[in-house]
Design a protein around this motif. Structure first.
Motif, PDB file in Angstrom:
ATOM      1  N   VAL A 141       0.839  -1.196   0.000  1.00  0.00           N
ATOM      2  CA  VAL A 141       0.000   0.000   0.000  1.00  0.00           C
ATOM      3  C   VAL A 141       0.878   1.251   0.000  1.00  0.00           C
ATOM      4  CG1 VAL A 141      -1.793   1.276   1.226  1.00  0.00           C
ATOM      5  CG2 VAL A 141      -1.836  -1.222   1.224  1.00  0.00           C
ATOM      6  N   VAL A 142       1.915   1.244   0.824  1.00  0.00           N
ATOM      7  CA  VAL A 142       2.820   2.382   0.908  1.00  0.00           C
ATOM      8  C   VAL A 142       3.477   2.664  -0.441  1.00  0.00           C
ATOM      9  CG1 VAL A 142       4.977   3.216   1.932  1.00  0.00           C
ATOM     10  CG2 VAL A 142       3.255   2.113   3.372  1.00  0.00           C
ATOM     11  N   ASP A 143       3.889   1.602  -1.133  1.00  0.00           N
ATOM     12  CA  ASP A 143       4.521   1.773  -2.450  1.00  0.00           C
ATOM     13  C   ASP A 143       3.587   2.482  -3.426  1.00  0.00           C
ATOM     14  OD1 ASP A 143       6.802   0.540  -1.544  1.00  0.00           O
ATOM     15  OD2 ASP A 143       6.355  -1.409  -2.432  1.00  0.00           O
ATOM     16  N   LYS A 144       2.310   2.130  -3.391  1.00  0.00           N
ATOM     17  CA  LYS A 144       1.338   2.755  -4.297  1.00  0.00           C
ATOM     18  C   LYS A 144       1.144   4.236  -3.949  1.00  0.00           C
ATOM     19  CE  LYS A 144       0.056  -0.927  -6.693  1.00  0.00           C
ATOM     20  NZ  LYS A 144       0.279  -1.048  -8.161  1.00  0.00           N
ATOM     21  N   ILE A 145       1.185   4.549  -2.660  1.00  0.00           N
ATOM     22  CA  ILE A 145       1.049   5.947  -2.238  1.00  0.00           C
ATOM     23  C   ILE A 145       2.253   6.755  -2.716  1.00  0.00           C
ATOM     24  CG2 ILE A 145       0.936   7.506  -0.256  1.00  0.00           C
ATOM     25  CD1 ILE A 145      -0.519   5.236   1.257  1.00  0.00           C
ATOM     26  N   LYS A 146       3.450   6.212  -2.503  1.00  0.00           N
ATOM     27  CA  LYS A 146       4.666   6.917  -2.897  1.00  0.00           C
ATOM     28  C   LYS A 146       4.785   7.062  -4.411  1.00  0.00           C
ATOM     29  CE  LYS A 146       7.418   5.963   1.211  1.00  0.00           C
ATOM     30  NZ  LYS A 146       8.662   5.373   1.748  1.00  0.00           N
ATOM     31  N   ALA A 147       4.176   6.120  -5.140  1.00  0.00           N
ATOM     32  CA  ALA A 147       4.199   6.188  -6.605  1.00  0.00           C
ATOM     33  C   ALA A 147       3.104   7.098  -7.153  1.00  0.00           C
ATOM     34  CB  ALA A 147       4.060   4.793  -7.192  1.00  0.00           C
ATOM     35  N   LYS A 148       2.353   7.738  -6.269  1.00  0.00           N
ATOM     36  CA  LYS A 148       1.272   8.663  -6.646  1.00  0.00           C
ATOM     37  C   LYS A 148       0.117   7.954  -7.354  1.00  0.00           C
ATOM     38  CE  LYS A 148       4.013  11.979  -5.293  1.00  0.00           C
ATOM     39  NZ  LYS A 148       3.866  12.574  -3.937  1.00  0.00           N
ATOM     40  N   VAL A 149       0.039   6.634  -7.183  1.00  0.00           N
ATOM     41  CA  VAL A 149      -1.139   5.925  -7.695  1.00  0.00           C
ATOM     42  C   VAL A 149      -2.373   6.382  -6.921  1.00  0.00           C
ATOM     43  CG1 VAL A 149      -2.240   3.661  -7.973  1.00  0.00           C
ATOM     44  CG2 VAL A 149       0.217   3.933  -8.429  1.00  0.00           C
ATOM     45  N   TYR A 150      -2.175   6.621  -5.619  1.00  0.00           N
ATOM     46  CA  TYR A 150      -3.242   7.134  -4.775  1.00  0.00           C
ATOM     47  C   TYR A 150      -2.857   8.512  -4.262  1.00  0.00           C
ATOM     48  CZ  TYR A 150      -5.026   2.389  -4.872  1.00  0.00           C
ATOM     49  OH  TYR A 150      -5.510   1.170  -5.280  1.00  0.00           O
ATOM     50  N   VAL A 151      -3.754   9.460  -4.451  1.00  0.00           N
ATOM     51  CA  VAL A 151      -3.582  10.823  -3.983  1.00  0.00           C
ATOM     52  C   VAL A 151      -4.865  11.230  -3.263  1.00  0.00           C
ATOM     53  CG1 VAL A 151      -1.914  11.470  -5.766  1.00  0.00           C
ATOM     54  CG2 VAL A 151      -4.365  11.700  -6.228  1.00  0.00           C
ATOM     55  N   LEU A 152      -4.887  12.445  -2.754  1.00  0.00           N
ATOM     56  CA  LEU A 152      -6.063  12.883  -2.001  1.00  0.00           C
ATOM     57  C   LEU A 152      -7.339  12.809  -2.839  1.00  0.00           C
ATOM     58  CD1 LEU A 152      -7.177  14.031   0.626  1.00  0.00           C
ATOM     59  CD2 LEU A 152      -6.598  16.326  -0.210  1.00  0.00           C
ATOM     60  N   GLU A 153      -7.212  13.072  -4.117  1.00  0.00           N
ATOM     61  CA  GLU A 153      -8.383  13.091  -4.987  1.00  0.00           C
ATOM     62  C   GLU A 153      -9.074  11.733  -5.077  1.00  0.00           C
ATOM     63  OE1 GLU A 153      -9.558  14.405  -9.585  1.00  0.00           O
ATOM     64  OE2 GLU A 153      -7.508  14.645  -8.826  1.00  0.00           O
ATOM     65  N   ASN A 154      -8.317  10.647  -4.959  1.00  0.00           N
ATOM     66  CA  ASN A 154      -8.936   9.317  -5.031  1.00  0.00           C
ATOM     67  C   ASN A 154      -8.738   8.536  -3.733  1.00  0.00           C
ATOM     68  OD1 ASN A 154      -6.259   8.550  -5.162  1.00  0.00           O
ATOM     69  ND2 ASN A 154      -6.380   7.636  -7.205  1.00  0.00           N
TER      70      ASN A 154
END
Length: 234
Positions: A201-214
Protein backbone atom coordinates in the motif's frame (compact mmCIF):
# COMPACT_ATOMS: atom_id res chain seq x y z
CA UNK A 1 -8.74 -9.56 -8.47
CA UNK A 2 -10.99 -6.54 -8.64
CA UNK A 3 -14.21 -8.36 -7.78
CA UNK A 4 -13.98 -7.93 -3.95
CA UNK A 5 -13.30 -4.21 -4.37
CA UNK A 6 -16.22 -3.80 -6.77
CA UNK A 7 -18.47 -5.60 -4.31
CA UNK A 8 -17.27 -3.28 -1.52
CA UNK A 9 -17.99 -0.20 -3.64
CA UNK A 10 -21.47 -1.51 -4.46
CA UNK A 11 -22.13 -2.13 -0.77
CA UNK A 12 -20.98 1.41 0.01
CA UNK A 13 -23.64 2.83 -2.29
CA UNK A 14 -26.30 0.46 -0.94
CA UNK A 15 -25.40 1.23 2.65
CA UNK A 16 -25.35 4.97 1.99
CA UNK A 17 -28.82 4.73 0.49
CA UNK A 18 -30.00 2.86 3.57
CA UNK A 19 -28.62 5.60 5.80
CA UNK A 20 -30.90 8.06 4.03
CA UNK A 21 -33.88 6.43 5.75
CA UNK A 22 -35.37 8.02 8.84
CA UNK A 23 -34.53 5.67 11.71
CA UNK A 24 -31.54 3.34 11.99
CA UNK A 25 -30.56 0.81 14.66
CA UNK A 26 -27.59 1.91 16.69
CA UNK A 27 -26.37 3.16 20.03
CA UNK A 28 -24.88 6.28 21.54
CA UNK A 29 -22.48 7.01 24.38
CA UNK A 30 -23.35 10.16 26.31
CA UNK A 31 -20.94 12.63 27.87
CA UNK A 32 -20.97 10.66 31.15
CA UNK A 33 -20.12 7.36 29.48
CA UNK A 34 -23.60 5.83 29.58
CA UNK A 35 -24.54 3.70 26.55
CA UNK A 36 -28.08 3.51 25.17
CA UNK A 37 -29.20 1.20 22.36
CA UNK A 38 -32.20 1.82 20.14
CA UNK A 39 -33.06 3.74 16.97
CA UNK A 40 -31.25 6.87 15.80
CA UNK A 41 -32.27 9.50 13.30
CA UNK A 42 -29.25 11.39 12.01
CA UNK A 43 -30.91 14.20 10.12
CA UNK A 44 -33.92 15.04 12.27
CA UNK A 45 -36.25 17.91 11.43
CA UNK A 46 -36.86 20.85 13.72
CA UNK A 47 -34.74 23.20 15.76
CA UNK A 48 -31.47 22.11 17.32
CA UNK A 49 -31.52 21.75 21.14
CA UNK A 50 -28.39 23.92 21.40
CA UNK A 51 -27.45 26.64 18.94
CA UNK A 52 -24.45 25.95 16.68
CA UNK A 53 -24.36 22.25 17.57
CA UNK A 54 -25.21 19.21 15.49
CA UNK A 55 -27.72 16.79 16.99
CA UNK A 56 -29.35 13.39 16.60
CA UNK A 57 -32.76 12.04 17.57
CA UNK A 58 -33.12 8.83 19.58
CA UNK A 59 -35.84 6.44 20.72
CA UNK A 60 -35.64 3.03 22.37
CA UNK A 61 -37.97 1.36 19.87
CA UNK A 62 -40.74 2.12 17.41
CA UNK A 63 -43.30 2.43 20.22
CA UNK A 64 -41.26 4.84 22.35
CA UNK A 65 -41.24 8.62 22.33
CA UNK A 66 -38.13 10.19 20.83
CA UNK A 67 -35.85 12.91 22.15
CA UNK A 68 -33.02 14.97 20.70
CA UNK A 69 -29.41 14.89 21.83
CA UNK A 70 -27.01 17.72 21.07
CA UNK A 71 -23.37 17.11 20.16
CA UNK A 72 -21.93 18.23 23.50
CA UNK A 73 -24.26 15.80 25.31
CA UNK A 74 -22.58 12.92 23.47
CA UNK A 75 -19.17 11.30 23.06
CA UNK A 76 -20.08 9.17 20.07
CA UNK A 77 -22.78 7.22 18.31
CA UNK A 78 -22.86 4.19 16.06
CA UNK A 79 -25.33 3.44 13.29
CA UNK A 80 -25.04 0.18 11.42
CA UNK A 81 -21.33 -0.29 10.90
CA UNK A 82 -20.23 3.33 11.11
CA UNK A 83 -18.98 5.18 14.14
CA UNK A 84 -19.22 8.95 14.67
CA UNK A 85 -17.54 11.04 17.34
CA UNK A 86 -18.10 14.58 18.49
CA UNK A 87 -15.59 17.18 17.36
CA UNK A 88 -15.02 20.91 17.32
CA UNK A 89 -13.94 22.62 14.11
CA UNK A 90 -10.11 22.55 14.35
CA UNK A 91 -7.87 25.59 14.38
CA UNK A 92 -9.16 28.49 12.35
CA UNK A 93 -11.49 26.35 10.22
CA UNK A 94 -15.20 27.07 10.10
CA UNK A 95 -17.64 24.26 9.44
CA UNK A 96 -20.72 24.76 7.33
CA UNK A 97 -23.24 25.10 10.12
CA UNK A 98 -22.16 24.03 13.58
CA UNK A 99 -19.25 24.80 15.87
CA UNK A 100 -19.62 21.34 17.43
CA UNK A 101 -20.67 18.45 15.21
CA UNK A 102 -20.00 14.82 14.36
CA UNK A 103 -17.15 13.39 12.31
CA UNK A 104 -16.99 9.84 11.01
CA UNK A 105 -14.09 7.64 12.05
CA UNK A 106 -12.82 6.40 8.70
CA UNK A 107 -9.70 4.56 9.91
CA UNK A 108 -9.22 3.67 13.56
CA UNK A 109 -5.45 3.21 13.51
CA UNK A 110 -2.95 4.64 16.02
CA UNK A 111 -3.15 7.76 13.89
CA UNK A 112 -6.83 8.09 13.03
CA UNK A 113 -8.52 9.35 9.90
CA UNK A 114 -11.77 11.31 10.19
CA UNK A 115 -14.23 12.56 7.58
CA UNK A 116 -16.34 15.70 7.77
CA UNK A 117 -18.36 17.82 5.39
CA UNK A 118 -16.83 20.52 3.25
CA UNK A 119 -17.75 24.15 2.71
CA UNK A 120 -21.42 24.94 2.51
CA UNK A 121 -22.31 27.01 -0.56
CA UNK A 122 -26.10 26.80 -0.45
CA UNK A 123 -28.83 27.45 2.12
CA UNK A 124 -31.08 25.41 4.33
CA UNK A 125 -30.85 22.45 6.63
CA UNK A 126 -29.55 21.65 10.06
CA UNK A 127 -28.03 18.69 11.83
CA UNK A 128 -25.94 15.91 10.27
CA UNK A 129 -26.53 14.84 6.69
CA UNK A 130 -25.24 11.50 5.42
CA UNK A 131 -24.92 10.95 1.69
CA UNK A 132 -23.86 7.83 -0.28
CA UNK A 133 -20.16 7.71 -1.11
CA UNK A 134 -17.29 5.38 -1.92
CA UNK A 135 -15.55 5.99 1.37
CA UNK A 136 -15.38 3.10 3.79
CA UNK A 137 -16.11 3.93 7.39
CA UNK A 138 -15.35 2.06 10.54
CA UNK A 139 -13.99 2.61 13.96
CA UNK A 140 -14.54 3.47 17.53
CA UNK A 141 -12.56 6.66 17.99
CA UNK A 142 -11.74 5.32 21.43
CA UNK A 143 -15.38 4.93 22.37
CA UNK A 144 -17.99 2.23 21.84
CA UNK A 145 -17.26 -0.37 19.16
CA UNK A 146 -18.38 -0.84 15.59
CA UNK A 147 -17.75 -3.60 13.07
CA UNK A 148 -15.79 -3.20 9.86
CA UNK A 149 -17.94 -2.45 6.84
CA UNK A 150 -19.03 -0.13 4.11
CA UNK A 151 -19.40 3.55 4.92
CA UNK A 152 -20.66 6.90 3.84
CA UNK A 153 -19.55 10.43 3.13
CA UNK A 154 -20.51 12.78 5.90
CA UNK A 155 -21.40 16.40 5.24
CA UNK A 156 -21.46 18.29 8.53
CA UNK A 157 -23.99 20.85 9.62
CA UNK A 158 -26.93 20.31 7.34
CA UNK A 159 -28.37 18.56 4.36
CA UNK A 160 -31.81 20.05 4.15
CA UNK A 161 -33.43 21.30 0.99
CA UNK A 162 -31.14 23.52 -1.05
CA UNK A 163 -27.96 22.60 0.80
CA UNK A 164 -24.74 21.89 -1.09
CA UNK A 165 -21.41 20.76 0.30
CA UNK A 166 -18.33 21.16 -1.83
CA UNK A 167 -16.62 17.93 -0.80
CA UNK A 168 -15.78 15.60 2.04
CA UNK A 169 -12.87 16.89 4.08
CA UNK A 170 -10.49 14.48 5.80
CA UNK A 171 -8.66 15.08 9.06
CA UNK A 172 -5.98 13.07 10.86
CA UNK A 173 -4.91 12.93 14.49
CA UNK A 174 -4.49 10.82 17.60
CA UNK A 175 -7.95 12.05 18.58
CA UNK A 176 -10.41 14.77 17.58
CA UNK A 177 -8.80 17.30 19.92
CA UNK A 178 -5.62 17.46 17.83
CA UNK A 179 -6.93 16.63 14.36
CA UNK A 180 -5.53 18.51 11.38
CA UNK A 181 -6.69 18.70 7.78
CA UNK A 182 -5.31 16.20 5.30
CA UNK A 183 -4.15 18.01 2.16
CA UNK A 184 -2.12 17.43 -1.00
CA UNK A 185 1.10 18.52 0.69
CA UNK A 186 0.95 16.18 3.71
CA UNK A 187 -1.01 13.31 2.10
CA UNK A 188 1.96 11.04 1.35
CA UNK A 189 3.62 11.42 4.76
CA UNK A 190 0.40 10.99 6.75
CA UNK A 191 -1.06 8.08 4.79
CA UNK A 192 2.23 6.15 4.67
CA UNK A 193 2.49 6.59 8.44
CA UNK A 194 -1.11 5.41 8.88
CA UNK A 195 -0.78 2.43 6.51
CA UNK A 196 2.92 1.69 7.07
CA UNK A 197 2.36 -1.94 8.12
CA UNK A 198 1.48 -2.77 4.52
CA UNK A 199 4.46 -2.02 2.22
CA UNK A 200 2.45 -2.76 -0.92
CA UNK A 201 0.00 0.00 0.00
CA UNK A 202 2.82 2.38 0.91
CA UNK A 203 4.52 1.77 -2.45
CA UNK A 204 1.34 2.76 -4.30
CA UNK A 205 1.05 5.95 -2.24
CA UNK A 206 4.67 6.92 -2.90
CA UNK A 207 4.20 6.19 -6.61
CA UNK A 208 1.27 8.66 -6.65
CA UNK A 209 -1.14 5.92 -7.69
CA UNK A 210 -3.24 7.13 -4.77
CA UNK A 211 -3.58 10.82 -3.98
CA UNK A 212 -6.06 12.88 -2.00
CA UNK A 213 -8.38 13.09 -4.99
CA UNK A 214 -8.94 9.32 -5.03
CA UNK A 215 -8.49 8.61 -1.32
CA UNK A 216 -11.79 6.72 -1.28
CA UNK A 217 -10.22 3.99 -3.43
CA UNK A 218 -7.12 3.90 -1.25
CA UNK A 219 -9.23 3.44 1.88
CA UNK A 220 -11.27 0.67 0.25
CA UNK A 221 -8.11 -1.18 -0.83
CA UNK A 222 -6.45 -0.75 2.57
CA UNK A 223 -9.49 -2.15 4.34
CA UNK A 224 -9.60 -5.04 1.91
CA UNK A 225 -5.92 -5.76 2.57
CA UNK A 226 -6.46 -5.72 6.34
CA UNK A 227 -9.45 -8.04 6.04
CA UNK A 228 -7.82 -10.59 3.74
CA UNK A 229 -4.06 -10.43 4.37
CA UNK A 230 -2.20 -10.81 7.66
CA UNK A 231 -0.05 -7.92 8.80
CA UNK A 232 3.49 -8.43 7.44
CA UNK A 233 5.75 -9.96 10.08
CA UNK A 234 2.84 -11.31 12.16
Amino acid sequence: MYRPLLILIFLSFSYGATLGQKWLPGHFTDDKGNVETGLIRINPPGKAPIKDEGFIEFKEDNKSNSFKLSATELRSFVIGRDSFVVAHAPGTETWAKNEFDFVRVVLDEDLKLYAAGGVKTGGGGSGLSVAPGLSTGVGTGGYSGAAVGAGVSVPIGGGGSGSYYEKVVYYYGDNTADMKRLNDQNFEDIMTDMMGDYPEVVDKIKAKVYVLENIDRLIAWFKQMKATAPKPGS
